[in-house]
Motif scaffolding. Structure first.
Motif, PDB file in Angstrom:
ATOM      1  N   GLY A   1      -0.259   1.765  10.905  1.00 31.80           N
ATOM      2  CA  GLY A   1       1.135   1.991  11.262  1.00 31.80           C
ATOM      3  C   GLY A   1       1.281   3.491  11.480  1.00 31.80           C
ATOM      4  N   THR A   2       1.159   4.231  10.371  1.00 32.75           N
ATOM      5  CA  THR A   2       1.085   5.690  10.488  1.00 32.75           C
ATOM      6  C   THR A   2      -0.364   6.121  10.707  1.00 32.75           C
ATOM      7  OG1 THR A   2       0.669   6.013   8.124  1.00 32.75           O
ATOM      8  CG2 THR A   2       2.983   5.940   8.841  1.00 32.75           C
ATOM      9  N   GLY A   3      -1.299   5.246  10.323  1.00 30.26           N
ATOM     10  CA  GLY A   3      -2.715   5.626  10.358  1.00 30.26           C
ATOM     11  C   GLY A   3      -3.165   6.320   9.087  1.00 30.26           C
ATOM     12  N   GLY A   4      -2.273   6.452   8.117  1.00 32.37           N
ATOM     13  CA  GLY A   4      -2.615   7.149   6.873  1.00 32.37           C
ATOM     14  C   GLY A   4      -3.737   6.471   6.107  1.00 32.37           C
ATOM     15  N   THR A   5      -3.666   5.137   5.990  1.00 29.52           N
ATOM     16  CA  THR A   5      -4.684   4.419   5.216  1.00 29.52           C
ATOM     17  C   THR A   5      -6.058   4.566   5.862  1.00 29.52           C
ATOM     18  OG1 THR A   5      -2.987   2.761   4.665  1.00 29.52           O
ATOM     19  CG2 THR A   5      -5.270   2.190   4.175  1.00 29.52           C
ATOM     20  N   ILE A   6      -6.153   4.235   7.153  1.00 28.60           N
ATOM     21  CA  ILE A   6      -7.476   4.232   7.795  1.00 28.60           C
ATOM     22  C   ILE A   6      -8.053   5.641   7.873  1.00 28.60           C
ATOM     23  CG2 ILE A   6      -6.691   4.342  10.241  1.00 28.60           C
ATOM     24  CD1 ILE A   6      -8.926   2.105  10.699  1.00 28.60           C
TER      25      ILE A   6
ATOM     26  N   GLY B   1       1.567 -10.511   7.159  1.00 32.57           N
ATOM     27  CA  GLY B   1       0.909 -10.650   8.456  1.00 32.57           C
ATOM     28  C   GLY B   1      -0.184  -9.642   8.742  1.00 32.57           C
ATOM     29  N   SER B   2       0.022  -8.374   8.373  1.00 36.74           N
ATOM     30  CA  SER B   2      -0.981  -7.362   8.739  1.00 36.74           C
ATOM     31  C   SER B   2      -2.263  -7.549   7.929  1.00 36.74           C
ATOM     32  CB  SER B   2      -0.435  -5.943   8.578  1.00 36.74           C
ATOM     33  OG  SER B   2      -0.336  -5.584   7.227  1.00 36.74           O
ATOM     34  N   SER B   3      -2.156  -8.217   6.782  1.00 32.25           N
ATOM     35  CA  SER B   3      -3.371  -8.559   6.023  1.00 32.25           C
ATOM     36  C   SER B   3      -4.162  -9.593   6.810  1.00 32.25           C
ATOM     37  CB  SER B   3      -3.005  -9.139   4.651  1.00 32.25           C
ATOM     38  OG  SER B   3      -2.228  -8.218   3.917  1.00 32.25           O
TER      39      SER B   3
ATOM     40  N   VAL C   1       0.823  -1.215   0.000  1.00 31.48           N
ATOM     41  CA  VAL C   1       0.000   0.000   0.000  1.00 31.48           C
ATOM     42  C   VAL C   1       0.860   1.269   0.000  1.00 31.48           C
ATOM     43  CG1 VAL C   1      -0.157   0.040   2.538  1.00 31.48           C
ATOM     44  CG2 VAL C   1      -2.019   1.031   1.203  1.00 31.48           C
ATOM     45  N   LYS C   2       2.114   1.115   0.434  1.00 31.66           N
ATOM     46  CA  LYS C   2       2.974   2.290   0.631  1.00 31.66           C
ATOM     47  C   LYS C   2       3.476   2.922  -0.650  1.00 31.66           C
ATOM     48  CE  LYS C   2       2.847   2.463   5.056  1.00 31.66           C
ATOM     49  NZ  LYS C   2       2.437   3.679   5.747  1.00 31.66           N
ATOM     50  N   ASP C   3       3.335   2.232  -1.793  1.00 28.22           N
ATOM     51  CA  ASP C   3       3.735   2.864  -3.055  1.00 28.22           C
ATOM     52  C   ASP C   3       2.927   4.136  -3.283  1.00 28.22           C
ATOM     53  OD1 ASP C   3       5.349   0.706  -3.378  1.00 28.22           O
ATOM     54  OD2 ASP C   3       4.209  -0.218  -5.006  1.00 28.22           O
TER      55      ASP C   3
HETATM   56  N1  PMP Z   1       0.683  -3.199   7.038  1.00 21.53           N
HETATM   57  C1  PMP Z   1       2.023  -3.133   6.926  1.00 21.53           C
HETATM   58  C2  PMP Z   1       2.785  -4.407   6.724  1.00 21.53           C
HETATM   59  C3  PMP Z   1       2.682  -1.912   7.015  1.00 21.53           C
HETATM   60  O1  PMP Z   1       4.030  -1.863   6.914  1.00 21.53           O
HETATM   61  C4  PMP Z   1       1.912  -0.734   7.247  1.00 21.53           C
HETATM   62  C5  PMP Z   1       2.586   0.593   7.376  1.00 21.53           C
HETATM   63  N2  PMP Z   1       3.635   0.658   8.287  1.00 21.53           N
HETATM   64  C6  PMP Z   1       0.535  -0.845   7.379  1.00 21.53           C
HETATM   65  C7  PMP Z   1      -0.050  -2.094   7.248  1.00 21.53           C
HETATM   66  C8  PMP Z   1      -0.367   0.325   7.771  1.00 21.53           C
HETATM   67  O2  PMP Z   1      -0.407   1.413   6.931  1.00 21.53           O
HETATM   68  P1  PMP Z   1      -0.559   2.899   7.463  1.00 21.53           P
HETATM   69  O3  PMP Z   1       0.825   3.414   7.722  1.00 21.53           O
HETATM   70  O4  PMP Z   1      -1.201   3.602   6.323  1.00 21.53           O
HETATM   71  O5  PMP Z   1      -1.357   2.942   8.700  1.00 21.53           O
END
Ligand code: PMP
Length: 314
Positions: A174-179, A267-269, A37-39
Motif C-alpha cells: 500500500g505504502t510499500g513500507g512492509t516490503i 483480502g490482501s492476505s 500490520v499497521k499497529d
Molecule cells: N494489506 C492491507 C489490508 C493494507 O491496508 C495495507 C496498507 N495499506 C497493506 C496490506 C500493505 O502495507 P504497506 O503499507 O506496508 O505496504
C-alpha cells in the motif's frame, strides 16, 4: 496495549499449500492488537514525532488511511492522549468507518480520486493538517519511520523465526513500507532471498517497477494494496519480481485461509498467499516462502465473506 504490538507468530500453511515443493509460512500480522500490520508503524510514527518534538500533548493526528493505519493510530491516540482525524476514500468498507468512529476518531470520507487530484484522500489529509492549528500529519506514505520499523522489527522477527533460511518473501504494497523494510533486512542477512510484490490486477505498480507491461491501471475491489504511482517510502531496488493477482483469486484464497487453515484474514492476505503459492508450487526457490497476512477478516464480513457480494465480483 502497546506491549501487544509485534512479535506475531509465523505458521506453516497445511492445506491450501498442497502440492508445493517448499513450505509456505505466513506472518500473522492480523494478530496485532488493532488487527493489522499497521499497529507497528502507528507506534513508530508517534514515537518518532514525539522524539523530534513535532507532536505536542493534546495534538490531533491526521492520517490518510485505507483503514488499518487509522485503527493503529486510534489505539496509539488513546494510549498517549491524542485525538485522531482519518481521511479515507469512499471505496473502503463500512466496517472500517464504523470501527474508526467507535475508537473515537473523526472520519472524513473522500471521493475515489487519483493521486494529485484535490479530492484525493492523501491531498485532503495534507490540506487539513496544514490549515488547522495543532494538527500533525502522520503521513504513512512518506514517513521514513514506516519502512524503518519493519526493517527493525518485522524483518528480524521473520529471520529469527525461519532460523535464517528463507527462499522468498512475499507481500502486497500500500505504502510499500512492509516490503521495503522487511526486504532490506532479509537481503542484508542473505542476498539470495527473493523479494516478491503481490500486486492486485488493476494496480500499476508491476509495470511501474519494470516487472511487466506499463498499464493504464483500472479499478479493483481489493482494499489496502496496489497503487497508480510508486509510493515515496517504497524502495523499488529491493523488489525482485511481481505476481499479479486478480480480485477473485485474492478473495477466494482469503476465504480458503479462513475456512481451511483457521486463519481469520482479509483480502490482501489472500493476494499475498496466492502469489506465494505460485512461487512455492513452481519450485522457483529452494527455501521456504514467507507471506504476510496483513489484516483480519472482521473488516470485510459484509464483502469478501458475504456470498451475495462475492457472487457479483467479476
Ligand atoms: N494489506 C492491507 C489490508 C493494507 O491496508 C495495507 C496498507 N495499506 C497493506 C496490506 C500493505 O502495507 P504497506 O503499507 O506496508 O505496504
Amino acid at each position: 496495549m502497546e506491549d501487544l504490538i509485534g512479535e506475531t507468530p509465523l505458521v506453516a500453511l497445511r492445506r491450501v499449500s498442497e502440492g508445493c515443493r517448499v513450505p509456505v509460512l505466513v506472518k500473522c500480522e492480523h494478530l496485532n492488537p488493532g488487527g493489522s500490520v499497521k499497529d507497528r508503524i502507528a507506534r513508530a510514527i508517534v514515537d518518532a514525532a514525539e522524539g523530534s518534538g513535532a507532536l505536542r500533548p493534546g495534538d490531533t493526528l491526521v492520517e490518510a488511511t485505507a483503514g488499518n493505519t487509522g485503527v493503529g493510530l486510534a489505539l496509539m491516540a488513546s494510549s498517549r492522549g491524542y485525538r485522531l482525524l482519518c481521511v479515507m476514500p469512499e471505496k473502503m468498507s463500512e466496517e472500517k468507518r464504523a470501527s474508526l468512529r467507535a475508537l473515537g476518531a473523526e472520519v472524513v470520507i473522500t471521493e475515489n480520486a487519483p493521486p494529485g487530484d484535490p479530492r484525493n484522500f492523501q491531498v485532503v489529509a495534507r490540506r487539513i493538517a496544514a490549515e488547522r492549528e495543532g494538527h500533525f500529519l502522520t503521513d504513512q506514505f512518506r514517513n521514513p519511520a514506516n519502512p524503518r520499523v519493519h526493517e527493525q522489527s518485522t524483518g528480524p522477527e521473520i529471520w529469527r523465526q525461519c532460523e535464517g533460511r528463507i527462499g522468498a518473501f512475499v507481500a502486497g504494497a500500500g505504502t510499500g513500507g512492509t516490503i521495503t523494510g522487511v526486504g532490506r533486512y532479509l537481503k542484508r542477512m542473505d542476498p539470495r532471498v527473493r523479494v516478491v510484490l503481490a500486486d492486485p490486477r488493476g494496480s500499476r505498480l508491476a509495470g511501474l517497477l519494470g516487472h511487466g507491461p506499463l498499464t493504464e491501471g483500472g479499478s479493483y475491489l481489493l482494499e489496502g494494496i496496489g497503487s497508480s504511482e510508486v509510493p515515496a517510502v517504497m524502495d523499488p531496488s529491493v523488489i525482485d519480481g511481481v505476481e499479479v493477482v486478480d480480485d477473485r483469486e485474492s478473495f477466494t484464497m482469503a476465504r480458503r485461509l479462513v475456512s481451511e487453515e483457521g486463519l481469520l484474514v482479509g483480502g490482501s492476505s489472500g493476494t499475498a498467499v496466492a502469489a506465494a503459492l505460485r512461487i512455492a508450487r513452481e519450485g522457483r526457490v529452494d527455501g521456504p516462502v514467507v507471506a504476510v497476512l496483513a489484516d483480519g477478516w472482521d473488516r470485510y464480513r459484509s464483502r469478501i465473506f458475504d456470498d451475495a457480494w462475492m457472487a457479483r465480483v467479476p
